[in-house]
Design an enzyme around this catalytic site. Structure first.
Site, PDB file in Angstrom:
ATOM      1  N   GLU A  59      -6.205  -7.113  -1.326  1.00 29.02           N
ATOM      2  CA  GLU A  59      -6.814  -6.993   0.010  1.00 29.02           C
ATOM      3  C   GLU A  59      -8.209  -6.438  -0.151  1.00 29.02           C
ATOM      4  O   GLU A  59      -8.427  -5.513  -0.940  1.00 29.02           O
ATOM      5  CB  GLU A  59      -6.071  -5.984   0.907  1.00 29.02           C
ATOM      6  CG  GLU A  59      -4.951  -6.531   1.717  1.00 29.02           C
ATOM      7  CD  GLU A  59      -4.409  -5.497   2.700  1.00 29.02           C
ATOM      8  OE1 GLU A  59      -5.180  -4.649   3.197  1.00 29.02           O
ATOM      9  OE2 GLU A  59      -3.197  -5.550   2.952  1.00 29.02           O
ATOM     10  N   GLU A 108       0.844  -1.202   0.000  1.00 24.61           N
ATOM     11  CA  GLU A 108       0.000   0.000   0.000  1.00 24.61           C
ATOM     12  C   GLU A 108       0.876   1.249   0.000  1.00 24.61           C
ATOM     13  O   GLU A 108       1.081   1.873   1.050  1.00 24.61           O
ATOM     14  CB  GLU A 108      -0.940   0.014   1.214  1.00 24.61           C
ATOM     15  CG  GLU A 108      -2.072  -0.982   1.140  1.00 24.61           C
ATOM     16  CD  GLU A 108      -3.154  -0.773   2.207  1.00 24.61           C
ATOM     17  OE1 GLU A 108      -2.959   0.069   3.106  1.00 24.61           O
ATOM     18  OE2 GLU A 108      -4.193  -1.453   2.124  1.00 24.61           O
TER      19      GLU A 108
END
Ligand code: GCU
Length: 479
Positions: A397, A305
């Site tokens: 995710e 991320e």
């Protein structure tokens, strides 16, 4: 916003450094069959027993010569793909690769047998090969002048799994990106569905023989995301690169035995700029790719991320990392996180246009998108919808809760996302396969201390929901 979810919240989490049990039974109902090296046909090697820890009555020392070999005679009940698990020791620091032939044909080229730390430390390496029904000659041959490792045994496990036709990897084989889709060995687009571990520095006890067996056979997962945090402030890779790299190696072997894809996640999160770790990422992925390049089930996720960093900086990082991986593993698919915590830029008030206007200069890779359905509604869904037909995407995710993986489940909006992903054959791994106290951890607290992981009795509501959506039959075209 997708924000760092854990850094301030981990104080109560026990550090779980449990070693993975690598001598596990695979997904099949039949137990693996073991073959001792000392009982095999040996050429230019000798049987010895001076380094404790072997099984049977000893091991084979290949001697330090090119061409020394150990040939096992193996019986396979049916033709098909089998997991070959070699138990060995290598007290040096140099890899001692072996070529593996099956019935005279090269099946595994330079299969890596890295140092185990001591001649009394035995480890396993697993790779899959196709066997014929009946008798098979599996021959391992030393290819360097160091000879081979000390060979303790070979165990052969059926890789049959959920459903007719075998496991996800047995059916789909080596994947590659074709257009905006992920395609199998037959060139057909497929959707992979599975689970992400929680951080392996905290929840290693949720990733063990019984839980992985449940994931493969009861949940019928196609893919395991192995989430390795990076920063020392998060207790990640930086604190002990050797330990964490070895843990990832172990989990890859476990996924391989069970016929699941292994998604190796460089879980950089804080700091958000992946360029902070470029040198470390190169070291890590170079070793992972070198060791597992012969496997068909490895996918590399090089930036989890990215956040507070421009798309251009992420692109630059990716264009440095991808060639390092490709130099070792020429056909491995690579995933790259997008800006704004993998939100296609939305959480940074940007959008997918940054990527489309300035794509990564590489092939055989996908961009990643994360969503947490109770937080990320129409603005995020719209960006995903616009991007889906333009760039290759994988959802590495998602959660049915808020961006912290906490709070109430929004199953309705989650279903809207999953329906869309199914319609586009965009694969996903759900966060997360642990017993953390948050609502997004699928197991009830305390589950991972035990050994019972199948069924729904130990699942939280999010776990019941996502297990149902992983278990539905796969559509894996073979022609
Ligand atoms: C040492 C060790 C042997 C091993 C050998 C090698 O001699 O005791 O077990 O086979 O090194 O380098 O192969």
């Amino acid at each position: 916003m997708i924000r760092p979810r854990w850094s301030a919240l981990i104080t109560s989490v026990a550090l779980a450094a449990t070693a993975l049990v690598t001598t596990s039974i695979g997904t099949s109902s039949a137990a693996p069959v073991g073959y001792e090296s000392e009982a095999a046909a040996i050429s230019q090697g000798v049987v010895e027993s001076n380094h404790a820890g072997f099984t049977g009555s000893g091991f084979v020392n290949f001697d330090n010569v090119v061409g020394s070999s150990v040939e096992y005679t193996v019986n396979a009940p049916t033709a098909g793909s089998y997991a070959l698990t070699f138990r060995y020791a290598n007290g040096t620091t140099a890899n001692r690769p072996l070529d593996v032939t099956v019935n005279g044909s090269l099946a595994l080229d330079d299969l890596a047998f890295p140092g185990t730390g001591a001649w009394t430390t035995y480890r396993t390496v697993t790779a899959n090969a196709t066997l014929v029904a009946g008798t098979n000659k599996i021959k391992t041959t030393a290819v360097t002048s160091n000879g081979g490792p000390n060979a303790d045994s070979l165990s052969v496990d059926t890789v049959q799994g959920p459903g007719p036709g075998g496991t996800p990897v047995a059916i789909n084989g080596q994947l590659r990106v074709c257009g905006t889709k992920l395609c199998n060995q037959y060139g057909k687009p497929i959707q992979l569905r599975g689970m992400s571990t929680h951080g392996i520095q905290w929840y290693a006890n949720c990733v063990k023989t019984a839980s992985l067996d449940a994931l493969a056979t009861d949940w019928k997962a196609d893919i395991l995301r192995i989430s390795m945090y990076v920063a020392s402030s998060e207790g990640g890779y930086e604190t002990n690169p050797r330990k964490f790299t070895d843990m990832v190696h172990g989990y890859i072997e476990e996924a391989t035995k069970r016929g699941m894809y292994a998604l190796v996640d460089w879980h950089q999160l804080d700091p958000g700029d992946p360029n902070v770790y470029t040198a470390k990422a190169k070291t890590f992925f170079s070793e992972i790719a070198e060791r597992h390049k012969d496997k068909k089930n490895i996918i590399y996720d090089i930036a989890n991320e990215p956040n507070n960093v421009s798309w251009g900086a992420i692109k630059s990082y990716a264009e440095q990392l991808i060639p390092v991986i490709r130099a070792k593993d020429s056909d491995g698919v690579v995933f790259v996180g997008t800006h704004g915590w993998a939100s296609l830029g939305v959480s940074d008030s940007r959008s997918e246009a940054d990527i489309i206007n300035n794509p990564i200069n590489a092939t055989n890779f996908m961009y990643t998108f994360h969503f947490y359905a109770a937080s990320h509604h129409d603005e995020y869904f719209a960006a995903l919808s616009r991007a889906a037909d333009k760039i290759p995407l994988f959802v590495t995710e998602f959660g049915t809760q808020d961006y912290r993986g906490e709070g109430a489940n929004d199953f309705a909006y989650s279903q809207k996302y999953l329906d869309f992903l199914a319609s586009k054959k965009i694969g996903w791994t759900n966060w997360n396969f642990s017993d953390d106290h948050r609502s997004g951890a699928v197991f009830k607290e305390g589950t991972c201390a035990g050994s019972s992981f199948t069924g729904t009795s130990m699942l939280k509501p999010a776990g019941v929901w996502v297990r149902d959506r992983i278990r539905t039959p796969d559509d894996f075209p073979t022609s």
